[in-house]
Design an enzyme around this catalytic site. Structure first.
Site, PDB file in Angstrom:
ATOM      1  N   SER A 107      69.376  29.768 147.896  1.00  0.00           N
ATOM      2  CA  SER A 107      69.004  30.674 146.810  1.00  0.00           C
ATOM      3  C   SER A 107      69.257  30.056 145.440  1.00  0.00           C
ATOM      4  CB  SER A 107      69.740  32.006 146.949  1.00  0.00           C
ATOM      5  OG  SER A 107      71.118  31.789 147.056  1.00  0.00           O
ATOM      6  N   HIS A 151      62.700  30.923 149.862  1.00  0.00           N
ATOM      7  CA  HIS A 151      63.827  31.784 149.503  1.00  0.00           C
ATOM      8  C   HIS A 151      63.502  33.231 149.853  1.00  0.00           C
ATOM      9  CE1 HIS A 151      66.477  33.721 146.184  1.00  0.00           C
ATOM     10  NE2 HIS A 151      67.083  33.707 147.346  1.00  0.00           N
ATOM     11  N   GLU A 170      60.206  33.738 147.543  1.00  0.00           N
ATOM     12  CA  GLU A 170      60.015  32.708 146.520  1.00  0.00           C
ATOM     13  C   GLU A 170      59.752  31.387 147.242  1.00  0.00           C
ATOM     14  OE1 GLU A 170      62.402  33.072 142.365  1.00  0.00           O
ATOM     15  OE2 GLU A 170      63.648  33.209 144.128  1.00  0.00           O
ATOM     16  N   ASN A 196      66.721  34.891 140.594  1.00  0.00           N
ATOM     17  CA  ASN A 196      68.177  34.910 140.408  1.00  0.00           C
ATOM     18  C   ASN A 196      68.589  34.312 139.063  1.00  0.00           C
ATOM     19  OD1 ASN A 196      68.673  36.267 142.734  1.00  0.00           O
ATOM     20  ND2 ASN A 196      69.253  34.477 143.948  1.00  0.00           N
TER      21      ASN A 196
END
Ligand code: COA
Length: 692
Positions: free
Chosen positions: A405, A426, A438, A476
């Protein structure tokens, strides 16, 4: 230009065929064509009955969404439906596939409705911030009663052909070729000597307070800020209270008022983004590799979730764990996930699906799989070890993926002799439920590997966004910044509970601190520890959050965090206050309103997103919007943060950021792209258009 609506006559039957690929949307040419076809039918002495058919997979896909927001052109759809209804001879709608929104309304304008098994009738308008606007809310209750209309319209729902027959939405159900069946049905109606039967002339059941009160209570809770579902209920109510002609006018008034709302604009932005996000110029014409089997390395929550997602898509999965006990544990987690999928109606049978799962402890079992997805501990040396092993056993042409991540996927790829085959996938937890994927693409990745990842996402029914390599990728990385803004607001005087309430009022399902409690406050602590060596001295550390971690207040799982919990229900944890007071020290304190909180939170989100786009981590602003919608609970009716930013004005947002930068120049560094767009008088939407 030839009309998308054909008119043919066989014997005494006129066949009006709509052919407007790909979805038979009711754009201007179709509306005009239908109008003209009805005129022709009325004047046609030979034809005694007409059939309306849709060519292709759908009956009619509804109003042409690309026309929304532009000046409407006559004939308008409500008038077309009434024109069909006012025909002097019987008209049949013969529906073989989805009849959606305006498509359903055209069918309701007809005098008789035939459906072929497999057809669907739906009113998805609320998903676009709208309600049926061409008589649907007035005609449907006249056929089915109020209940089914209140079930369908606020929910944007649909019914099958069988259900449509049960509730009285259609008159006849058949199997086989729609044209043939419609001809048989038409001949039968002629033989029976039927006449026109106008739905608008039928009586509507009277207003029933209980049904409407129940619907409003349900949708006030469920709609969470969306206006369309409650407006749909108002429209159905109008059918019960007003004569048909006035009800139609009231429906139109409500529809047009929604057309002017930012919610409509936001949801239509989201609709088109859903389709644009996987269309990348660099992948045009690039064929994906075939994926017929998948390997998953690591059977923790993430690995088991990924394996579940693949199994649910019908892919055989080989899962590698370090020992038998861990492999058994992973199998148990996956079995639990599949059982839950059966309960949710997503899967018929867990047992037969499980036959496609193999759990092993030896990487050699991956020698035949087409794709391996690593989901082990987030540590570069551990990843290196895994990828070295994968490189040794996997066949040439296989795809090697990491579910990291935040780690550098380029560096992971460099551990192999085939970086062109390595990519980041991801997933978001729980991986078999969350829609976002992702796809993290280092410069070294081959285009067909990226195309393969997008094809896999489609198969897994995920919404995929391409991201470049950086800490946290798109989602993120942006999250870290707006979380940072929330922490700064705490130091400046807002409480975590005020922040959570303001963010929920904005439309997110949870505030950042509730979210932290749910995920576990140890996660944030670990992230801070990881980032500590590179932390800029001007950055702030939420020392109260570190103290909470050291106290063992890790959120829901320990019964207290920002909230104290009885079950899942949290109440503000007053014990956090002294920790925050200590961190605030003698900093000046502001009196934050919910609007001030929302403004800073959103500005931080947009500013970081503009950096992400400016650096090419996200290809377009729309990729950010899709990421936040599908992975972070951003309300769909707001379109996404970039769409929101355009709607409030980039110049005003930049001015705010510059203002806050006077106190905190480190955090509020304006994104160069934001400054550039403001200087050029352009918007994020302009950037989306430019990349189309
Ligand atoms: N108006 C204009 N364009 C539409 C459309 C509509 N009502 N429905 C779909 N399209 C376009 C899509 O944008 C897409 O265009 P693209 O190929 O340029 O990207 C194309 O038609 C195919 O649609 P897609 O969604 O990719 O196909 P699908 O087969 O997966 O799904 C539908 C078809 C009709 C189920 C789906 O497109 C849908 O739900 N459309 C909206 C229906 C609706 O809400 N109608 C009521 C309007 S008030």
């Amino acid at each position: 230009m030839t009309s998308p609506v054909r008119y043919d006559v066989t014997g005494e039957i006129a066949v009006i065929t709509i052919a407007n690929p790909p979805v038979n949307a009711l754009g201007h040419a179709v509306r005009q064509g239908l109008w003209d076809a009805i005129d022709r039918f009325d004047a046609d002495a030979q034809a005694r009955i007409a059939i309306i058919l849709g060519e292709g997979a759908l009956f009619l896909g509804g109003a042409d969404i690309s026309e929304f927001g532009k000046p409407p052109k006559e004939p308008h759809l409500p008038d077309v439906c009434t024109h069909i209804e006012r025909a002097s001879k019987p008209v049949i709608a013969a529906v073989h596939g989805p009849a959606l929104g305006g498509g359903c309304e055209v069918a309701l304008g007809a005098h008789y409705r035939l459906a072929i098994k497999g057809a669907r009738f739906g009113f998805p308008e609320v998903q676009l911030g709208l309600i049926p606007g061409a008589g649907g809310s007035q005609r449907m209750p006249r056929l089915t009663g109020v209940g089914p209309a209140l079930d369908m319209m606020p929910a944007g729902g649909s019914v099958t052909a069988d259900q449509a027959l049960d509730i009285g939405l259609i008159d006849h159900l058949a199997e086989g070729d729609v044209h043939e069946q419609a001809m048989i049905y038409a001949k039968g109606l002629l033989a029976d000597g039927v006449d026109v039967r106008r739905v608008g002339d039928l009586p509507c059941p009277a207003y029933d307070a209980d049904a409407f009160d129940a619907a409003r209570t349900l949708w006030t809770r469920k709609a969470r800020g969306e206006v369309a579902p409650l407006t749909a209920i108002d429209a159905v109510e109008a059918a019960t209270r007003l004569p048909f002609d006035e009800g139609i006018k009231e429906e139109r008034r409500l529809f047009l008022s929604l057309m002017e709302t930012p919610q409509r604009a936001g949801m239509i932005h989201a609709f088109f983004n859903d389709r644009k996000v996987s269309k990348l110029p660099e992948l045009k014409g690039v064929a994906p590799r075939e994926i017929a089997s998948v390997g998953v390395i690591g059977g923790g929550t993430m690995g088991a979730g990924i394996a579940t997602a693949c199994l649910l898509a019908g892919l055989p999965v080989t899962l590698v764990e370090r020992d038998e006990a861990s492999a058994e544990k992973a199998r148990a987690t996956i079995t639990g996930n599949l059982d839950a999928a059966v309960k949710r109606g997503k899967l018929k049978d867990a047992e037969s699906t499980l036959t496609k799962l193999t759990t092993v402890t030896d990487y050699a079992a991956l020698s035949d799989v087409d794709l391996a997805i690593e989901a082990v501990f987030e540590d570069m040396s551990v990843k290196h070890d895994v990828f070295t092993k994968l490189d040794a056993v996997m066949k040439p042409g296989a795809v090697l993926a990491t579910n990291t991540s935040y780690l550098d996927v380029t560096e992971i790829a460099a551990a192999t002799s085939r970086p062109a085959d390595v990519i980041g996938l991801h997933f978001f937890s729980p991986a078999h439920v969350m829609k976002l994927l992702e796809i993290v693409v280092p410069d070294t990745t081959a285009p067909e590997v990226t195309a393969t990842a997008f094809a896999l996402a489609k198969r897994l029914k995920k919404t995929a966004v391409k991201a470049g390599v950086c800490d946290g990728f798109i989602g993120n990385r942006i999250l870290a910044t707006y979380r940072g803004a929330a922490d700064r607001m705490i130091l400046a005087g807002a409480s975590p509970w005020e922040i959570d309430a303001a963010i929920k009022a904005f439309g997110l399902p949870m505030g950042p601190f509730e979210m932290g409690d749910l995920a576990g406050l140890d996660i944030g602590y670990m992230t801070r520890q990881r980032k500590a060596p590179d932390r800029d001295p001007r950055d702030i550390v939420p020392t109260w959050a570190d103290a909470m971690y050291h106290n063992g207040w890790l959120g829901q799982k320990t019964g207290q965090g920002y909230y104290t919990y009885e079950g899942r229900k949290g109440t503000p944890n007053d014990a956090v206050k002294p920790l925050i007071d200590e961190a605030r020290g003698d900093r000046p304190q502001l009196d934050f309103t919910p609007e001030m909180i929302q403004r800073r939170y959103m500005a931080a989100m947009v500013n970081e997103a503009a950096k992400v786009v400016g650096e090419g981590i996200a290809a377009r602003p729309l990729d950010v919007d899709v990421t936040l919608l599908y992975g972070y609970g951003f309300p769909r009716w707001r379109g996404g943060p970039m769409h929101w930013a355009d709607s409030v004005g980039l110049d005003a947002l930049l001015n705010d950021i510059k203002d806050w930068a006077k106190d905190d120049p480190y955090f509020w560094q304006p994104a160069p792209l934001l400054e550039q767009l403001v200087a050029e008088g352009r918007t994020f939407s302009d950037l989306n258009e430019a990349s189309a």
